[in-house]
Design a protein around this motif. Structure first.
Motif, PDB file in Angstrom:
ATOM      1  N   UNK A   1       0.831  -1.208   0.000  1.00 49.37           N
ATOM      2  CA  UNK A   1       0.000   0.000   0.000  1.00 49.37           C
ATOM      3  C   UNK A   1       0.867   1.260   0.000  1.00 49.37           C
ATOM      4  N   UNK A   2       0.266   2.358  -0.399  1.00 47.38           N
ATOM      5  CA  UNK A   2       0.940   3.647  -0.462  1.00 47.38           C
ATOM      6  C   UNK A   2       1.545   4.012   0.896  1.00 47.38           C
ATOM      7  N   UNK A   3       0.753   3.870   1.967  1.00 47.04           N
ATOM      8  CA  UNK A   3       1.220   4.264   3.297  1.00 47.04           C
ATOM      9  C   UNK A   3       2.341   3.357   3.792  1.00 47.04           C
ATOM     10  N   UNK A   4       2.243   2.058   3.510  1.00 43.85           N
ATOM     11  CA  UNK A   4       3.307   1.128   3.905  1.00 43.85           C
ATOM     12  C   UNK A   4       4.598   1.464   3.161  1.00 43.85           C
ATOM     13  N   UNK A   5       4.498   1.731   1.876  1.00 42.55           N
ATOM     14  CA  UNK A   5       5.663   2.079   1.069  1.00 42.55           C
ATOM     15  C   UNK A   5       6.329   3.350   1.598  1.00 42.55           C
ATOM     16  N   UNK A   6       5.527   4.368   1.883  1.00 43.15           N
ATOM     17  CA  UNK A   6       6.072   5.624   2.393  1.00 43.15           C
ATOM     18  C   UNK A   6       6.827   5.443   3.695  1.00 43.15           C
TER      19      UNK A   6
ATOM     20  N   UNK B   1      13.145   0.991  -5.263  1.00 46.21           N
ATOM     21  CA  UNK B   1      11.899   0.296  -5.621  1.00 46.21           C
ATOM     22  C   UNK B   1      10.868   1.293  -6.148  1.00 46.21           C
ATOM     23  N   UNK B   2      10.032   0.829  -7.085  1.00 47.54           N
ATOM     24  CA  UNK B   2       8.909   1.619  -7.604  1.00 47.54           C
ATOM     25  C   UNK B   2       7.641   1.099  -6.940  1.00 47.54           C
ATOM     26  N   UNK B   3       6.852   2.003  -6.383  1.00 48.91           N
ATOM     27  CA  UNK B   3       5.609   1.601  -5.722  1.00 48.91           C
ATOM     28  C   UNK B   3       4.461   1.565  -6.729  1.00 48.91           C
ATOM     29  N   UNK B   4       4.012   0.350  -7.056  1.00 46.40           N
ATOM     30  CA  UNK B   4       2.795   0.165  -7.842  1.00 46.40           C
ATOM     31  C   UNK B   4       1.928  -0.774  -7.010  1.00 46.40           C
ATOM     32  N   UNK B   5       1.036  -0.182  -6.233  1.00 48.39           N
ATOM     33  CA  UNK B   5       0.267  -0.951  -5.253  1.00 48.39           C
ATOM     34  C   UNK B   5      -0.630  -1.978  -5.934  1.00 48.39           C
ATOM     35  N   UNK B   6      -0.792  -3.118  -5.270  1.00 45.08           N
ATOM     36  CA  UNK B   6      -1.590  -4.229  -5.800  1.00 45.08           C
ATOM     37  C   UNK B   6      -3.073  -3.906  -5.623  1.00 45.08           C
TER      38      UNK B   6
END
Length: 197
Positions: free
Chosen positions: A6-11, A18-23
């Protein structure tokens, strides 16, 4: 490296580069936009069950180059004492407080039509899918605050900026949806205004 959390976990903490592309349902579309199909892919997921979901989604769009995944997710990474990168997150109210700060660039990464219908006053515009082509138009000494429609594309954009060495990057969860719900000021582009892409 695709971080599908998720966006918040990645942040909060992710593997540098790493590139964040949430599932989420739009995951395959954005992988298709952002990831070279010839490259080997490593993924970071929330849990083991997500590995199959990611694999299925990648296979559907012709990406059969999944090289591996991080066993036990970020827990194994942090327990090994390996480096973490973070992306600060602001609420739309915090963005509103900072948007006129001369050391802050507000970056709208939505599509052209979305941008033309209104944007955060003073924001620059660059559609996330073309952001890497226009990095030279951004000042690396600035804090870059990214926003989109809901925060999903903004997190992709923020992760790209971090990957390319921008040090002060902020993501805006909720983004334009939250901005409008909070009844914050909206600007419309002038007819002659050019966009980055």
């Amino acid at each position: 490296m695709i971080d599908a959390r998720s966006i918040l976990a990645f942040g909060g903490g992710h593997i540098p580069g790493a590139i964040n592309i949430a599932l989420r349902p739009e995951f395959p579309n954005w992988v298709g936009w952002m990831i070279d199909p010839e490259q080997s892919i490593l993924v970071i997921v929330e849990s083991e069950r997500d590995v199959k979901l990611v694999t299925d989604q990648l296979f559907r769009i012709g990406y059969d180059n999944l090289a591996g995944y991080l066993h036990d997710g970020m827990t194994s990474w942090q327990n090994a004492g390996l480096p973490l990168s973070r992306i600060e997150e602001w609420t739309v109210h915090e963005l509103n407080q900072h948007r006129q700060d001369p050391s802050v660039t507000v970056l709208d990464v939505r599509g052209d039509d979305e941008y033309k219908n209104g944007f955060v006053p003073g924001a620059k515009h660059s559609f996330v899918a073309h952001l890497e082509e226009h990095l030279d138009q951004l000042d690396r000494s600035q804090t870059i605050a990214t926003y989109c429609g809901s925060g999903y594309r903004a997190s992709i954009a923020a992760s790209i900026l971090k990957k390319h060495g921008f040090e002060r990057v902020v993501n805006i969860p909720g983004s334009w949806l939250a901005w409008k719900k909070a009844d914050l000021p909206i600007e419309k582009p002038k007819a002659s205004e050019a966009v980055m892409a």
